[in-house]
Design a protein around this motif. Sequence first.
Motif, PDB file in Angstrom:
ATOM      1  N   CYS A  40      -2.482  -0.766  10.275  1.00 14.32           N
ATOM      2  CA  CYS A  40      -1.888  -2.092  10.164  1.00 14.32           C
ATOM      3  C   CYS A  40      -2.751  -3.075  10.949  1.00 14.32           C
ATOM      4  CB  CYS A  40      -0.459  -2.095  10.709  1.00 14.32           C
ATOM      5  SG  CYS A  40       0.284  -3.744  10.794  1.00 14.32           S
ATOM      6  N   GLN A  41      -3.099  -4.182  10.325  1.00 16.23           N
ATOM      7  CA  GLN A  41      -3.965  -5.162  10.963  1.00 16.23           C
ATOM      8  C   GLN A  41      -3.270  -5.923  12.084  1.00 16.23           C
ATOM      9  OE1 GLN A  41      -4.499  -7.157   7.187  1.00 16.23           O
ATOM     10  NE2 GLN A  41      -3.676  -9.040   8.047  1.00 16.23           N
ATOM     11  N   TYR A  42      -1.942  -5.813  12.164  1.00 20.12           N
ATOM     12  CA  TYR A  42      -1.189  -6.532  13.182  1.00 20.12           C
ATOM     13  C   TYR A  42      -0.834  -5.669  14.394  1.00 20.12           C
ATOM     14  CZ  TYR A  42      -0.697  -9.691   9.240  1.00 20.12           C
ATOM     15  OH  TYR A  42      -0.955 -10.500   8.178  1.00 20.12           O
ATOM     16  N   VAL A  47      -0.279   3.932   8.631  1.00 19.53           N
ATOM     17  CA  VAL A  47       0.695   4.208   7.576  1.00 19.53           C
ATOM     18  C   VAL A  47      -0.045   4.520   6.277  1.00 19.53           C
ATOM     19  CG1 VAL A  47       2.521   2.769   8.562  1.00 19.53           C
ATOM     20  CG2 VAL A  47       0.923   1.764   6.959  1.00 19.53           C
ATOM     21  N   TYR A  48       0.653   5.168   5.345  1.00 21.69           N
ATOM     22  CA  TYR A  48       0.069   5.378   4.021  1.00 21.69           C
ATOM     23  C   TYR A  48      -0.238   4.009   3.419  1.00 21.69           C
ATOM     24  CZ  TYR A  48       1.000  10.379   3.352  1.00 21.69           C
ATOM     25  OH  TYR A  48       0.984  11.748   3.423  1.00 21.69           O
ATOM     26  N   SER A  49      -1.341   3.909   2.724  1.00 23.47           N
ATOM     27  CA  SER A  49      -1.736   2.629   2.133  1.00 23.47           C
ATOM     28  C   SER A  49      -0.663   2.085   1.195  1.00 23.47           C
ATOM     29  CB  SER A  49      -3.066   2.760   1.405  1.00 23.47           C
ATOM     30  OG  SER A  49      -2.979   3.713   0.373  1.00 23.47           O
ATOM     31  N   LEU A  52       2.027   0.131   3.224  1.00 24.66           N
ATOM     32  CA  LEU A  52       1.604  -0.919   4.136  1.00 24.66           C
ATOM     33  C   LEU A  52       2.379  -2.222   3.943  1.00 24.66           C
ATOM     34  CD1 LEU A  52      -0.322  -1.283   6.467  1.00 24.66           C
ATOM     35  CD2 LEU A  52      -2.069  -2.020   4.848  1.00 24.66           C
ATOM     36  N   VAL A  53       2.566  -2.654   2.714  1.00 28.76           N
ATOM     37  CA  VAL A  53       3.297  -3.901   2.467  1.00 28.76           C
ATOM     38  C   VAL A  53       4.746  -3.773   2.935  1.00 28.76           C
ATOM     39  CG1 VAL A  53       4.133  -5.490   0.676  1.00 28.76           C
ATOM     40  CG2 VAL A  53       1.781  -4.644   0.598  1.00 28.76           C
ATOM     41  N   ASP A  54       5.368  -2.628   2.673  1.00 30.35           N
ATOM     42  CA  ASP A  54       6.737  -2.398   3.145  1.00 30.35           C
ATOM     43  C   ASP A  54       6.786  -2.428   4.671  1.00 30.35           C
ATOM     44  OD1 ASP A  54       9.553  -1.619   2.739  1.00 30.35           O
ATOM     45  OD2 ASP A  54       8.913   0.246   3.707  1.00 30.35           O
ATOM     46  N   CYS A  60       6.967  -3.887  10.927  1.00 26.13           N
ATOM     47  CA  CYS A  60       5.896  -4.233  11.868  1.00 26.13           C
ATOM     48  C   CYS A  60       6.404  -5.186  12.951  1.00 26.13           C
ATOM     49  CB  CYS A  60       4.713  -4.858  11.136  1.00 26.13           C
ATOM     50  SG  CYS A  60       3.349  -5.239  12.265  1.00 26.13           S
ATOM     51  N   PRO A  61       6.310  -4.785  14.217  1.00 25.37           N
ATOM     52  CA  PRO A  61       6.816  -5.624  15.299  1.00 25.37           C
ATOM     53  C   PRO A  61       5.969  -6.872  15.556  1.00 25.37           C
ATOM     54  CG  PRO A  61       5.730  -3.686  16.185  1.00 25.37           C
ATOM     55  CD  PRO A  61       5.773  -3.509  14.703  1.00 25.37           C
TER      56      PRO A  61
END
Length: 106
Positions: A40-42, A47-49, A52-54, A60-61
Motif C-alpha cells: 500500500c502506497q499509504y 495486500v493481494y493486488s 488493494l482498492v478495497d 487503510c489507516p
Amino acid sequence: AHQEKNCKYHDVQCGTCADMVNRSQLVRHKRKCRRAWKKCQYCDTIVYSTKLVDHWKTKCPEVAISCPKKCGEDTILRKNLSQHQLKCEMEKVKCPFHEFGCKTQI
C-alpha cells in the motif's frame, strides 16, 4: 526450440500463481496477477493486488476520508476518525440533564 523459449504465442506458466498465460501477455498478467502482493502506497501494508482498492476504501489507516456525520470535514485520516468524532459538531451527545433521566441526544 523456438516455441518453448521465444515464441510469443506459446503458453508459459506465471511464476506467481502458476496459471498458464500466453507469453505475449505475461508482463500484463503479472501486473494484475490475483496472487501478486502489493505494498500500500499509504501505510506500507502488504495486500493481494486484487484487494488493494478495497484496502484503500475500507481499511487503510492512512487514507483521508470524509466525516461520516457529514460535518464537511473531508481530510480526516481514517486512523484519526475516532478523535475527530469526539469533537465533531455533528456528533450527537447526551443531554446535559441525562443524569436526571433525559434520554434525548442532541
